[in-house]
Design an enzyme around this catalytic site. Structure first.
Site, PDB file in Angstrom:
ATOM      1  N   THR A 280      -5.127  32.606 -18.594  1.00  0.00           N
ATOM      2  CA  THR A 280      -5.857  32.103 -19.753  1.00  0.00           C
ATOM      3  C   THR A 280      -5.012  31.113 -20.542  1.00  0.00           C
ATOM      4  OG1 THR A 280      -5.116  33.874 -21.234  1.00  0.00           O
ATOM      5  CG2 THR A 280      -7.095  34.284 -19.910  1.00  0.00           C
TER       6      THR A 280
ATOM      7  N   GLY B 297      -6.960  43.620 -25.875  1.00  0.00           N
ATOM      8  CA  GLY B 297      -7.796  42.467 -26.206  1.00  0.00           C
ATOM      9  C   GLY B 297      -8.217  41.694 -24.978  1.00  0.00           C
ATOM     10  N   THR B 298      -7.309  41.530 -24.021  1.00  0.00           N
ATOM     11  CA  THR B 298      -7.643  40.843 -22.774  1.00  0.00           C
ATOM     12  C   THR B 298      -8.671  41.636 -21.987  1.00  0.00           C
ATOM     13  OG1 THR B 298      -5.431  39.850 -22.648  1.00  0.00           O
ATOM     14  CG2 THR B 298      -6.707  39.948 -20.604  1.00  0.00           C
ATOM     15  N   VAL B 299      -8.467  42.952 -21.903  1.00  0.00           N
ATOM     16  CA  VAL B 299      -9.430  43.804 -21.209  1.00  0.00           C
ATOM     17  C   VAL B 299     -10.799  43.684 -21.864  1.00  0.00           C
ATOM     18  CG1 VAL B 299     -10.031  46.180 -20.604  1.00  0.00           C
ATOM     19  CG2 VAL B 299      -7.658  45.414 -20.441  1.00  0.00           C
TER      20      VAL B 299
ATOM     21  N   SER C  31       0.925  45.679 -26.033  1.00  0.00           N
ATOM     22  CA  SER C  31       1.825  46.532 -26.815  1.00  0.00           C
ATOM     23  C   SER C  31       1.265  47.935 -27.001  1.00  0.00           C
ATOM     24  CB  SER C  31       2.072  45.896 -28.191  1.00  0.00           C
ATOM     25  OG  SER C  31       0.836  45.643 -28.859  1.00  0.00           O
TER      26      SER C  31
ATOM     27  N   GLU D  24      -9.615  43.646 -30.911  1.00  0.00           N
ATOM     28  CA  GLU D  24     -10.138  42.413 -31.478  1.00  0.00           C
ATOM     29  C   GLU D  24     -10.605  42.654 -32.914  1.00  0.00           C
ATOM     30  OE1 GLU D  24     -10.094  39.283 -29.752  1.00  0.00           O
ATOM     31  OE2 GLU D  24      -8.706  40.634 -28.723  1.00  0.00           O
TER      32      GLU D  24
END
Length: 319
Positions: free
Chosen positions: A41, A69-71, A96, A286
């Site tokens: 990304t 957040g990526t998941v 993290s 998010e």
């Protein structure tokens, strides 16, 4: 589906794309015959777009390499794909907190995590749909782990990224301790089934999974495939002397305690008055703010590559 028919798209958070252990793991799996395409990304929205287009590129599985957040972004991309064409989701945790990955028992190192994702079978799990606002301007998003609102969301969204990297999940506990002395409650009216309740809440947790904020277990009885949302309400307190009672209830999660209420629902809506502050929310990492929002379970909407015996699946409940 045979191994020769499986095609994997690995979506990597750009900040982790140079990780040497991940690169070595990908090369090793390719040498072993696995067909893996990698996309990194660059900006927000990339992961969702890559996931949405994966099936058109012939991919059968999508693996998210990054934090919660990526998941979450990959999940939202996959939910744009028709259910009967939707690729299975795998996870290589590189954030993290990694709350979802930790709670389902995934390896936390890139090599073992990638190897596991390539060997696990998919299990169908529920996805939670959040709708914020109303009418044509409503914003729809999805999550698989947890939404926290109020105090819990403040901790997650305001913890500095450098502190997260230095302390891992402990950073959230530290920020929580600092904020507890000047906490703010949030007012709203909650609607679920035939119930309506107006409260000033310190914390709201809406769990498909069990933990958030770097290991804080807020929905201990949650299952990923039971068609239910586990709801935790923590009422505000007025004196430090009330804290022992509140903390004691948080250790037991009563159905209706003095400060803590824990129950399940298939749908829950929160509304605020014009003079109320918007709710700070965190959906699987998010952050956002909403004055009105509704969450609803979409049963068994996504196949996820999970370890055999995962305790968050109903099939593995033990009497």
């Amino acid at each position: 589906m045979t191994d020769s028919q499986k095609r994997y798209l690995l979506i990597v958070n750009g900040k982790s794309s140079g990780d040497p252990m991940l690169r070595e793991a990908v090369l090793a799996e390719r040498k072993a015959g696995k067909e893996i395409t990698v996309r990194a990304t660059w900006e927000g929205g990339d992961a969702a777009e890559f996931a949405e287009k994966a099936v058109d590129d012939g991919m059968t599985h999508v693996i998210a390499a990054g934090g919660d957040g990526t998941v979450n972004e990959v999940v939202n991309g996959l939910m744009r794909v028709a259910h009967d064409r939707r690729p299975a989701l795998g996870i290589v945790p590189m954030g993290s907190a990694n709350d979802f990955a930790t709670s389902v028992g995934l390896p936390l190192e890139p090599g073992p995590a990638l190897s596991a994702a390539l060997s696990f079978e998919g299990a169908p799990i529920d996805v939670v749909r959040m709708t914020a606002g109303q009418g044509s301007e409503a914003d729809v998003s999805y999550y698989i782990n947890m939404t926290t609102g109020g105090f819990g969301a403040e901790i997650t969204s305001t913890t500095p990224k450098m502190l997260k990297r230095m302390l891992g999940g402990g950073a959230y506990s530290l920020m929580g301790a600092l904020k507890a002395w000047r906490h703010q409650s949030y007012r709203g009216t909650l609607h679920w089934q035939e119930h309506e309740q107006s409260e000033s809440l310190l914390l709201l947790a809406l769990g498909n999974g069990r933990q958030s904020g770097g290991g804080q277990v807020l929905a201990p009885r949650a299952r990923l495939d039971d068609g239910r949302l586990d709801v935790l309400l923590v009422k505000d307190f007025s004196s430090v002397w009330e804290l022992p009672t509140l903390i004691g209830e948080l250790q037991n999660f009563p159905a209706e305690g003095r400060y803590v209420r824990y129950f399940t629902a298939t749908k829950l809506t929160v509304t605020t008055r014009a003079d109320d502050a918007p709710w700070p929310l965190t959906l699987d990492g998010e952050a956002r703010h909403h004055e009105r929002f509704s969450v609803e379970v979409v049963p068994l909407a996504l196949s996820v590559l999970l370890p055999e015996g995962c305790t968050l699946l109903s099939a593995n409940d033990h009497p």
